[in-house]
Design a protein around this motif. Structure first.
Motif, PDB file in Angstrom:
ATOM      1  N   GLU A  18      -7.500   3.292  -3.977  1.00  0.00           N
ATOM      2  CA  GLU A  18      -8.246   3.132  -5.445  1.00  0.00           C
ATOM      3  C   GLU A  18      -6.982   3.841  -6.373  1.00  0.00           C
ATOM      4  N   VAL A  19      -6.774   5.057  -5.917  1.00  0.00           N
ATOM      5  CA  VAL A  19      -5.890   5.960  -6.470  1.00  0.00           C
ATOM      6  C   VAL A  19      -4.274   5.404  -6.405  1.00  0.00           C
ATOM      7  N   LEU A  20      -4.191   4.910  -5.315  1.00  0.00           N
ATOM      8  CA  LEU A  20      -2.564   4.257  -4.975  1.00  0.00           C
ATOM      9  C   LEU A  20      -2.464   3.024  -5.839  1.00  0.00           C
ATOM     10  N   GLN A  21      -3.470   2.148  -5.808  1.00  0.00           N
ATOM     11  CA  GLN A  21      -3.289   0.830  -6.629  1.00  0.00           C
ATOM     12  C   GLN A  21      -3.140   0.930  -8.022  1.00  0.00           C
ATOM     13  N   ASP A  22      -3.742   1.968  -8.499  1.00  0.00           N
ATOM     14  CA  ASP A  22      -3.681   2.349  -9.857  1.00  0.00           C
ATOM     15  C   ASP A  22      -2.231   2.794 -10.188  1.00  0.00           C
ATOM     16  N   ALA A  23      -1.925   3.775  -9.275  1.00  0.00           N
ATOM     17  CA  ALA A  23      -0.473   4.181  -9.494  1.00  0.00           C
ATOM     18  C   ALA A  23       0.484   2.985  -9.420  1.00  0.00           C
ATOM     19  N   LEU A  24       0.261   1.931  -8.565  1.00  0.00           N
ATOM     20  CA  LEU A  24       1.277   0.947  -8.381  1.00  0.00           C
ATOM     21  C   LEU A  24       1.162  -0.013  -9.459  1.00  0.00           C
ATOM     22  N   ASP A  25      -0.078  -0.153 -10.038  1.00  0.00           N
ATOM     23  CA  ASP A  25      -0.031  -0.903 -11.165  1.00  0.00           C
ATOM     24  C   ASP A  25       0.517  -0.360 -12.466  1.00  0.00           C
ATOM     25  N   ALA A 132      14.483   8.106 -10.353  1.00  0.00           N
ATOM     26  CA  ALA A 132      14.273   9.057 -11.294  1.00  0.00           C
ATOM     27  C   ALA A 132      13.156   8.847 -11.735  1.00  0.00           C
ATOM     28  N   GLU A 133      12.423   7.612 -11.741  1.00  0.00           N
ATOM     29  CA  GLU A 133      10.858   7.744 -12.245  1.00  0.00           C
ATOM     30  C   GLU A 133      10.250   7.087 -11.096  1.00  0.00           C
ATOM     31  N   GLY A 134       9.421   7.848 -10.632  1.00  0.00           N
ATOM     32  CA  GLY A 134       8.473   7.536  -9.242  1.00  0.00           C
ATOM     33  C   GLY A 134       7.382   8.434  -8.744  1.00  0.00           C
ATOM     34  N   VAL A 135       6.636   7.993  -8.103  1.00  0.00           N
ATOM     35  CA  VAL A 135       5.188   8.558  -7.610  1.00  0.00           C
ATOM     36  C   VAL A 135       5.090   8.700  -6.170  1.00  0.00           C
ATOM     37  N   LEU A 136       4.676   9.867  -5.869  1.00  0.00           N
ATOM     38  CA  LEU A 136       4.466  10.235  -4.369  1.00  0.00           C
ATOM     39  C   LEU A 136       3.029  10.393  -4.132  1.00  0.00           C
ATOM     40  N   SER A 137       2.563   9.471  -3.086  1.00  0.00           N
ATOM     41  CA  SER A 137       1.204   9.497  -2.658  1.00  0.00           C
ATOM     42  C   SER A 137       1.192  10.501  -1.469  1.00  0.00           C
TER      43      SER A 137
END
Length: 256
Positions: A18-25, A132-137
């Motif tokens: 759920e957290v990952l899917q939200d971050a991808l969206d 430069a703009e990104g997310v780490l899970s």
């Protein structure tokens, strides 16, 4: 999209998914691109990579095991996403021998830090793979969950040893090389230059509840899933979770 995992397995993955899917969206909306570039370090047979690819994203999986990569290829083909999933043999230490530095919108580092020689280096490499703009899970074994599990099983000396051991191990027979507290993981993420966006406890109750109860009691699985989701964000439960999930964001991501 509903959780793509099998119902029983979803107890172990629902919160993270759920957290990952939200971050991808959120990254899709921020970039204006429907297909993101995702790197899954230690992604194994594609437990997360294939569902992410089913959302339309391009996923590169780096794993040291040829067998796991073969299983990944098979799973991706069966899911109809073989064209969006690439498996590469490698590990976190030599990550940039096999993938591009700064080439990914999202990096998954699940179940990796427990096994690497230098967790800080593992996180730094994962962050260096981000644009430069990104997310780490980041997902890793939690210390408190292991201590609680050993104690509830009546292994009190092992529980105390895990509590005292710098790596959170309960003895020489412990198959897990290293465990973490939420503070340790957030420090690793912040030390690599990211802002901590969220921390969740994973499998707070799922590993403690008898499987027969969940499988046979009507409505028990759904109720347990809701309980897990409700407890996941509460710091009080992070200290007893079997796993801990930290979402890290680049400062540029946070500003957009």
């Amino acid at each position: 999209m509903s959780d793509p995992m099998r119902p029983r397995a979803s107890l172990r993955t629902a919160v993270v998914w759920e957290v990952l899917q939200d971050a991808l969206d959120r990254r899709v909306k921020a970039t204006g691109r429907q297909a993101l570039d995702v790197l899954d370090t230690g992604g194994g047979s594609g437990k997360f990579a294939v569902p992410v690819a089913r959302l339309g994203h391009r996923v590169t999986v780096v794993d040291p095991s040829p067998n796991a990569l073969f299983a990944l290829e098979r799973r991706a083909a069966e899911a109809g996403v073989a064209d969006r999933v690439q498996g590469v043999q490698g590990d976190a230490h030599g990550l940039f021998d096999v993938v591009e530095r700064g080439g990914y919108d999202v990096v998954l580092c699940h179940g990796v830090l427990e096994y690497v020689d230098d967790p800080a280096e593992g996180v730094r490499n994962a962050v260096a793979a981000l644009r430069a703009e990104g997310v780490l899970s980041l997902l890793a074994a939690g210390l408190g969950g292991a201590v609680l599990a050993r104690a509830l099983a009546g292994h009190f000396k092992e529980a105390k040893q895990a509590l005292d051991d710098p790596n959170g191990r309960w003895g020489t027979g412990d198959p897990m090389p290293r465990r973490f507290t939420a503070d340790q993981l957030t420090a690793l993420v912040e030390g690599a230059g990211l802002r901590v966006g969220a921390v969740h406890g994973v499998r707070v109750f799922a590993d403690l509840v008898p499987g027969v109860l969940v499988d046979t009691e009507p409505g028990a699985l759904e109720a347990l899933l809701k309980l897990e989701e409700a407890a996941a964000e509460l710091p009080a439960f992070h200290s007893v979770a079997t796993q801990l999930h930290v979402l890290g964001e680049t400062e540029a991501t946070h500003e957009t």
